[in-house]
Design an enzyme around this catalytic site. Structure first.
Site, PDB file in Angstrom:
ATOM      1  CG  ASP A  74      39.053  41.797  31.291  1.00 41.70           C
ATOM      2  OD1 ASP A  74      38.596  41.241  32.302  1.00 41.70           O
ATOM      3  OD2 ASP A  74      40.126  41.485  30.768  1.00 41.70           O
ATOM      4  CG  HIS A 105      40.277  39.268  34.841  1.00 45.82           C
ATOM      5  ND1 HIS A 105      40.443  39.683  33.530  1.00 45.82           N
ATOM      6  CD2 HIS A 105      41.150  38.251  35.035  1.00 45.82           C
ATOM      7  CE1 HIS A 105      41.370  38.936  32.962  1.00 45.82           C
ATOM      8  NE2 HIS A 105      41.819  38.064  33.843  1.00 45.82           N
ATOM      9  CB  SER A 307      43.986  37.092  31.328  1.00 48.90           C
ATOM     10  OG  SER A 307      44.264  36.799  32.664  1.00 48.90           O
TER      11      SER A 307
END
Length: 419
Positions: A74, A105, A307
Site C-alpha cells: 500500500d 491509506h 480498498s
C-alpha cells in the site's frame, strides 16, 4: 502439510527465469508533489458499522489471527502502539523501509486488519493478533521525476505495475501468509493492460501457498476507473482493472454499504469479483486513533472504497489461517467464498458478503467454486516495452485514493494530471 500440486507448481516457478524480490526501491527517481494527508480531529469511539454487519465480536470467540502474518502492499504504514507486530518490508516509492505513510491509506488499511483493542474505544481489527508487514508501493503524493507522461497512467500519483510485482514477491519471500493489495489500475478493455509481471508474481505467490486479496476498484471521475461494467454476467466489460482481473490468482473484493450489505454505488463491477465486504461508513486507524474521515481543504472526506473492503477479507483469511493452520490457500479462499451470502452471479458482489463466523465454524463448506470469476479474453500480447509497464500507475485505494486523495491532498505546487 502442503498439497503435492502446490509443491510441483512451486518447482516450476522457482526454476524459471523470474526475478527475485528486492529490498525495495523505485525504478527511477521520485519526488513528493503534494502535501501529506491529515486525519480529522474527531475520534471514533463506538463499534464500526462494518464490524457490526460482519459480527466480528462473535468471530473473535473462535480466532484472533494469532501466528499469522499479513503483508500490506500500500502507501506504507505508520508505526502505532495498536500495531505492535508491525515490521517494515521495503519501500518502492522513496527511500525507507515501508514504515512511512504520507497518504495515511496504508495505515488505515492495516488498522482494519490488525488493530489491537484499547480501553479508550471499542475499535479493534478483524485479526487483532496478526502481524503486519508494510511494503510501500504507491503514493498519491509522489510521482516520477521524469517529465514523461503516459495516457495509461491512472490519475496523479505513483505506483507502477513493475514495482507491484516486485512487492508481491517481496511479501512472499518475507513469509507472509496473506497479502492485501488495496490498489487498482484501470484501463479501457480494448487497451493492453501490460500486467504480465504482476500475473507471474501472483503465480509464484499461489505456488508458495499465500492467500492474495485485491480490491475490485472504485468508479471515479477523472481516472480510468470511470466507466462501469455491466451488471449482467456474460456481457463484455468496458473497464479492465488489475490486479483485480487476475482472479482466481487473487481473491477480488467488491464493496457494500455497511448498513445493509447491498452493493455500494461506487464499486467497480466485473466478472472477476468473488466476494464483497463493507466499504462505506469506514473506520480506520490513524496516528491519532480511530477515524471516519480525512481532513481536506474543503472539509472532511469520509472513508469509503473497495480498498477498505479488501482488508476485511484479508483479516478474515488471517482468522481462518490461525484457526485452521493446515488449510492450504485455496482451501482458505473456498471457505470465504462458500460461506458468503447475498450474491450469486452478481458482478458487483460476487457470491455476496463475507461471513467470518460461518467461515470459522463451518464443518464442511458447500462445494461452491473457489471464485465466481469467468474467463475473459486476455489482452493481445504486445511487443514488450518496459516503459509501458513502468508507467501504468496504481493509486492506493482502488480509487478510494481517487475518491479521496484529490480532495484531501492540497498540492504543494501545481499537479500535472494525466487525461
Amino acid at each position: 502439510m502442503r498439497a503435492t500440486l502446490i509443491a510441483a507448481v512451486f518447482v516450476l516457478v522457482s526454476t524459471a527465469a523470474a526475478p527475485g524480490s528486492a529490498v525495495g526501491a523505485p525504478p527511477g527517481a521520485t519526488e513528493q508533489f503534494a502535501r501529506c494527508a491529515r486525519p480529522t480531529a474527531e475520534r471514533f469511539t463506538g463499534t464500526p458499522p462494518g464490524h457490526a454487519l460482519l459480527d466480528l465480536e462473535t468471530a473473535h470467540q473462535f480466532s484472533r489471527g494469532a501466528g499469522v502474518t499479513v503483508a500490506v502492499i500500500d502507501t506504507g504504514v505508520t508505526p502505532h502502539s495498536r500495531l505492535p507486530g508491525l515490521t517494515g518490508g521495503g519501500d518502492y516509492v522513496s527511500t525507507g523501509d515501508g514504515l512511512d505513510d504520507c497518504d495515511l491509506h496504508g495505515t488505515l488499511v492495516a488498522g482494519i486488519i490488525a488493530a489491537r483493542p484499547s480501553p479508550a474505544d471499542d475499535y479493534v481489527g478483524v485479526a487483532p493478533e496478526a502481524r503486519i508487514i508494510s511494503i510501500r508501493q504507491s503514493s498519491g503524493a509522489y510521482r516520477a521525476k521524469s517529465s514523461d507522461r503516459d495516457a495509461a497512467a491512472v490519475g496523479a500519483g505513483y505506483g507502477p505495475l513493475e514495482t507491484l510485482a516486485a512487492a508481491i514477491r517481496r511479501a512472499v519471500d518475507l513469509g507472509s501468509d496473506v497479502v492485501n493489495i488495496s490498489e487498482t489500475a484501470c484501463l479501457p478493455a480494448a487497451q493492453a493492460t501490460a500486467d504480465d509481471a504482476v500475473r507471474d508474481a501472483l503465480v509464484e505467490a499461489a505456488a508458495r501457498d499465500v492467500v492474495v486479496v485485491a480490491a475490485a476498484g472504485n468508479l471515479a471521475d477523472g481516472t480510468q476507473c470511470r466507466q462501469q461494467n455491466p451488471d449482467v454476467a456474460g456481457l463484455p466489460v468496458v473497464t479492465v482493472a488489475t490486479p483485480a482481473r487476475l482472479s482466481p490468482l487473487v481473491l477480488t473484493v467488491g464493496a457494500t454499504r455497511a448498513s445493509d450489505g447491498t452493493a455500494a454505488s461506487f464499486t467497480l463491477r466485473g466478472p472477476w469479483v468473488s466476494v464483497a465486504a463493507p466499504g462505506s461508513d469506514v473506520v480506520g486507524l490513524a496516528p491519532t486513533g480511530p477515524i471516519t474521515a480525512l481532513a481536506g481543504p474543503t472539509g472532511a472526506s469520509a472513508l469509503a472504497g473497495t480498498s477498505y473492503a479488501a482488508p476485511y477479507v484479508s483479516g478474515t483469511a488471517a482468522l481462518i489461517r490461525s484457526r485452521f493452520p493446515d488449510l492450504t490457500a485455496p482451501e482458505v479462499i473456498r471457505r470465504i467464498v462458500a460461506t458468503a451470502h447475498g450474491g450469486g452471479a452478481d458482478t458487483a458482489v460476487g457470491r455476496g458478503v463475507i461471513d467470518p463466523v460461518a467461515a470459522l465454524t463451518a464443518q464442511s463448506p458447500p462445494a461452491r467454486p473457489s471464485s465466481t470469476s469467468r474467463p475473459i479474453a486476455a489482452p493481445a500480447p504486445a511487443v514488450h516495452d518496459d516503459s509501458g509497464l513502468r508507467r501504468v500507475a496504481l493509486i492506493a485505494g482502488a480509487a478510494s485514493a481517487a475518491v479521496a486523495f484529490s480532495a484531501l491532498l492540497r498540492p504543494a505546487r501545481r499537479r500535472d494530471r494525466t487525461p
